[in-house]
Design a protein around this motif. Structure first.
Motif, mmCIF file in Angstrom:
data_model
loop_
_atom_site.group_PDB
_atom_site.id
_atom_site.type_symbol
_atom_site.label_atom_id
_atom_site.label_comp_id
_atom_site.label_asym_id
_atom_site.label_seq_id
_atom_site.Cartn_x
_atom_site.Cartn_y
_atom_site.Cartn_z
ATOM 1 N N UNK A 1 0.836 -1.204 0.000
ATOM 2 C CA UNK A 1 0.000 0.000 0.000
ATOM 3 C C UNK A 1 0.872 1.256 0.000
ATOM 4 N N UNK A 2 1.934 1.233 0.805
ATOM 5 C CA UNK A 2 2.869 2.368 0.833
ATOM 6 C C UNK A 2 3.564 2.535 -0.516
ATOM 7 N N UNK A 3 3.957 1.401 -1.120
ATOM 8 C CA UNK A 3 4.598 1.442 -2.441
ATOM 9 C C UNK A 3 3.643 2.004 -3.490
ATOM 10 N N UNK A 4 2.393 1.616 -3.360
ATOM 11 C CA UNK A 4 1.343 2.076 -4.275
ATOM 12 C C UNK A 4 1.226 3.598 -4.243
ATOM 13 N N UNK A 5 1.215 4.152 -3.034
ATOM 14 C CA UNK A 5 1.096 5.607 -2.863
ATOM 15 C C UNK A 5 2.338 6.308 -3.402
ATOM 16 N N UNK A 6 3.520 5.719 -3.127
ATOM 17 C CA UNK A 6 4.776 6.309 -3.633
ATOM 18 C C UNK A 6 4.813 6.323 -5.157
ATOM 19 N N UNK A 7 4.156 5.337 -5.772
ATOM 20 C CA UNK A 7 4.134 5.254 -7.238
ATOM 21 C C UNK A 7 3.135 6.224 -7.859
ATOM 22 N N UNK A 8 2.385 6.925 -7.000
ATOM 23 C CA UNK A 8 1.415 7.897 -7.509
ATOM 24 C C UNK A 8 0.056 7.311 -7.818
ATOM 25 N N UNK A 9 -0.193 6.078 -7.344
ATOM 26 C CA UNK A 9 -1.497 5.434 -7.550
ATOM 27 C C UNK A 9 -2.290 5.544 -6.253
ATOM 28 N N UNK A 10 -3.436 6.189 -6.304
ATOM 29 C CA UNK A 10 -4.246 6.398 -5.099
ATOM 30 C C UNK A 10 -5.120 5.178 -4.827
ATOM 31 N N UNK A 11 -5.013 4.598 -3.633
ATOM 32 C CA UNK A 11 -5.895 3.467 -3.288
ATOM 33 C C UNK A 11 -7.351 3.918 -3.281
ATOM 34 N N UNK A 12 -8.248 3.018 -3.633
ATOM 35 C CA UNK A 12 -9.673 3.345 -3.570
ATOM 36 C C UNK A 12 -10.344 2.556 -2.449
ATOM 37 N N UNK A 13 -11.649 2.687 -2.338
ATOM 38 C CA UNK A 13 -12.384 2.023 -1.253
ATOM 39 C C UNK A 13 -12.214 0.512 -1.299
ATOM 40 N N UNK A 14 -12.178 -0.062 -2.513
ATOM 41 C CA UNK A 14 -12.030 -1.519 -2.648
ATOM 42 C C UNK A 14 -10.689 -1.990 -2.091
ATOM 43 N N UNK A 15 -9.644 -1.179 -2.270
ATOM 44 C CA UNK A 15 -8.319 -1.528 -1.745
ATOM 45 C C UNK A 15 -8.354 -1.582 -0.223
ATOM 46 N N UNK A 16 -8.926 -0.548 0.382
ATOM 47 C CA UNK A 16 -8.992 -0.490 1.846
ATOM 48 C C UNK A 16 -9.909 -1.567 2.423
ATOM 49 N N UNK A 17 -10.962 -1.919 1.689
ATOM 50 C CA UNK A 17 -11.893 -2.941 2.187
ATOM 51 C C UNK A 17 -11.207 -4.284 2.393
ATOM 52 N N UNK A 18 -10.171 -4.561 1.598
ATOM 53 C CA UNK A 18 -9.403 -5.813 1.775
ATOM 54 C C UNK A 18 -8.795 -5.866 3.177
ATOM 55 N N UNK A 19 -8.265 -4.724 3.629
ATOM 56 C CA UNK A 19 -7.673 -4.654 4.970
ATOM 57 C C UNK A 19 -8.745 -4.796 6.047
ATOM 58 N N UNK A 20 -9.850 -4.066 5.873
ATOM 59 C CA UNK A 20 -10.901 -4.087 6.892
ATOM 60 C C UNK A 20 -11.481 -5.492 7.076
ATOM 61 N N UNK A 21 -11.638 -6.225 5.979
ATOM 62 C CA UNK A 21 -12.191 -7.581 6.077
ATOM 63 C C UNK A 21 -11.229 -8.515 6.812
ATOM 64 N N UNK A 22 -9.928 -8.328 6.578
ATOM 65 C CA UNK A 22 -8.943 -9.148 7.286
ATOM 66 C C UNK A 22 -8.889 -8.767 8.766
ATOM 67 N N UNK A 23 -8.940 -7.460 9.057
ATOM 68 C CA UNK A 23 -8.963 -7.021 10.462
ATOM 69 C C UNK A 23 -10.202 -7.558 11.176
ATOM 70 N N UNK A 24 -11.326 -7.589 10.440
ATOM 71 C CA UNK A 24 -12.558 -8.127 11.029
ATOM 72 C C UNK A 24 -12.385 -9.598 11.387
ATOM 73 N N UNK A 25 -11.758 -10.354 10.480
ATOM 74 C CA UNK A 25 -11.513 -11.769 10.746
ATOM 75 C C UNK A 25 -10.596 -11.985 11.938
ATOM 76 N N UNK A 26 -9.638 -11.072 12.123
ATOM 77 C CA UNK A 26 -8.691 -11.178 13.243
ATOM 78 C C UNK A 26 -9.218 -10.543 14.529
#
Length: 383
Positions: free
Chosen positions: A218-243
């Protein structure tokens, strides 16, 4: 249109053709296409014919499209776009063998396929492929790599869409290392990944429990100039929910909110609401709910249902009733199970008067819901 002296255009006929095909009236759509030249002030050419083929294929009428294509070959000179549309049509119904046959036919007619033609075939091979057991995954990858080899043999270099399709297969098959290796290969070839490409890799890493690697990406993505969208962040939230990792989820949520509140999708809010309700963090639930209301994207039926059911489980009947009334006033008809859950809970808690007031409110608003509400028959509950 005649009474108002309005001349129909090709766009008018495109709308008519699309609606006829959507209704299953393919023959009428073809007749409308044939009549178009008599009404519009332009010659009907390959572009118009390609629209007809494309619409037929998108609605699953590939056999009709092939039939009309073969009949009109003499009038409309076949080109790469027409063949690409037909390849897509065969892929859409899972006939990869026919898609490959039309790709070969292109070559026989001296029509050179382009990167889009190959990407359509590649997508057809990969998207619907079953990846379990392992042998099916390997067979799918071999077929995809064969397409890659053929592209390079013709001097066509796979683009970001080609690699993204393959990455999606690795992600679905839960192959995190292969996904990272393919992403690295893309970058070495000078192909810049898109937000969809990164999201596929992030999803794979998160679902395989490699959240730290996903955070680095995700950090590399931002450094490359590509902005994460809601779908990108949802991957993290679903994993955090599982944990059940509330702190990490809250930290990421607040970071997103500080950066741009409107980057959060309604689905993101609902995932977070469900997570913090289960963890009994009602202070955070209230914070997220207030943000959702001010964001302009919600709440929707799912948001209210999740919140009301969560409050009922915690026997917070007053708050549940307040949100129930608010939901109705917004014009959202609660699901029958929500009615029954609240009704049963209030009766068990000796809050019959509260239910009667709630029922009165429902009856007042029932006109807005029409016959759908009338079908809700609540059986008397016996304690």
């Amino acid at each position: 249109m005649e009474q108002r002296n309005i001349q129909p255009t090709s766009l008018t006929f495109f709308i008519l053709i699309r609606r006829l095909i959507a209704a299953g009236l393919t023959r009428q759509a073809i007749r409308a296409f044939d009549d178009m030249e008599s009404f519009v002030m332009e010659a009907v050419d390959e572009t118009h014919f390609c629209f007809l083929l494309d619409t037929l294929c998108k609605y699953g009428y590939i056999k009709v499209a092939v039939e009309i294509f073969n009949k009109r070959k003499s009038r409309f000179c076949p080109n790469v776009r027409m063949y690409t549309v037909l390849i897509y049509g065969w892929c859409k119904i899972g006939r990869i063998d026919m898609a490959e046959r039309f790709l070969r036919e292109m070559d026989e007619r001296g029509i050179e396929p382009n990167v889009v033609s190959y990407n359509v075939l590649l997508d057809g091979i990969c998207r619907r492929a079953r990846l379990q057991p392992e042998v099916r995954f390997e067979r799918t990858i071999m077929s995809a790599e064969k397409v890659f080899d053929e592209m390079r043999h013709r001097g066509i270099e796979p683009d970001v869409a080609s690699y993204s399709i393959l990455l999606h297969v690795y992600s679905r098959a839960h192959k995190p290392q292969l996904t990272l290796d393919k992403l690295k290969l893309m970058e070495e070839k000078g192909i810049c990944p898109t937000v969809a490409t990164y999201t596929s890799v992030v999803k794979c890493l998160c679902s395989c429990g490699r959240v730290e690697d996903a955070e680095e990406l995700l950090d590399e993505m931002v450094r490359s100039g590509v902005s994460p969208n809601a779908a990108t962040y949802n991957c993290f939230f679903k994993e955090y929910r599982g944990r059940k990792d509330a702190e990490s989820a809250l930290k990421l949520y607040r970071k997103m909110r500080e950066d741009d509140l409107y980057a959060l999708s309604l689905h993101t809010y609902n995932v977070l609401l469900g997570m913090f309700m289960k963890l009994n963090r009602m202070d955070i639930v209230k914070e997220i709910w207030n943000d959702l209301c001010t964001s302009g994207s919600g709440p929707d039926l799912d948001s209210y249902t999740m919140l009301i059911h969560g409050l009922c489980e915690k026997q917070k009947w007053k708050e549940a009733c307040q949100f129930f009334v608010e939901m109705i006033e917004r014009g959202l008809l609660p699901q029958k199970v929500t009615f029954e859950t609240l009704y049963r809970g209030l009766i068990q808690s000796d809050m019959l008067r509260t239910w009667r007031r709630l029922k009165k409110k429902l009856d007042e608003e029932s006109i807005a819901f029409g016959s759908e509400f009338q079908n809700y028959h609540l059986k008397p509950y016996r304690r």
